[in-house]
Enzyme design. Structure first.
Site, mmCIF file in Angstrom:
data_model
loop_
_atom_site.group_PDB
_atom_site.id
_atom_site.type_symbol
_atom_site.label_atom_id
_atom_site.label_comp_id
_atom_site.label_asym_id
_atom_site.label_seq_id
_atom_site.Cartn_x
_atom_site.Cartn_y
_atom_site.Cartn_z
ATOM 1 N N CYS A 44 0.830 -1.214 0.000
ATOM 2 C CA CYS A 44 0.000 0.000 0.000
ATOM 3 C C CYS A 44 0.866 1.267 0.000
ATOM 4 O O CYS A 44 1.567 1.541 0.976
ATOM 5 C CB CYS A 44 -0.909 -0.049 1.235
ATOM 6 S SG CYS A 44 -1.712 1.501 1.656
ATOM 7 N N CYS A 50 0.148 3.808 2.731
ATOM 8 C CA CYS A 50 0.599 3.253 4.018
ATOM 9 C C CYS A 50 2.089 3.528 4.215
ATOM 10 O O CYS A 50 2.532 3.827 5.328
ATOM 11 C CB CYS A 50 0.357 1.744 4.080
ATOM 12 S SG CYS A 50 -1.377 1.265 3.962
#
Length: 103
Positions: free
Chosen positions: A28, A31
């Site tokens: 991600c 993230c």
């Protein structure tokens, strides 16, 4: 230092005090942007807020229990109870201000 929390220890780690959990995954992009912000907050707010990370790919039960559908999801808990949920990237100032509301 932000600890990795798992399905096995999540409830115990978040049972008391103010906690921030960063639900994330290695693949991600947002993230990976959020991670250094969370690390910095962990240093600055040590002793006030307990901060940990949960890899949603490895700990699907915890992610499912808290309805994590998008990542990063930041879960703020006080004494084990969810008091706020933030979805997506948040800068350090915004996160710190949000956490200070619950101290």
């Amino acid at each position: 230092m932000v600890k990795e929390w798992t399905d096995e220890d999540f409830a115990q780690e978040t049972a008391s005090g103010l906690t921030l959990t960063d639900f994330w995954a290695t693949w991600c992009g947002p993230c990976r942007m959020q991670a250094p912000v969370v690390e910095k907050l962990a240093e600055e707010m040590a002793g006030q807020v307990k901060i940990g990370k949960v890899d949603v790919d490895k700990n699907q039960a915890t992610a499912a229990k808290y309805g994590v559908m998008s990542i990063p999801t930041l879960l703020i808990q006080k004494d084990g109870q969810v008091v706020d949920t933030l979805i997506g990237y948040h800068d350090k100032g915004a996160l710190k201000a949000k956490l200070e509301q619950y101290l």
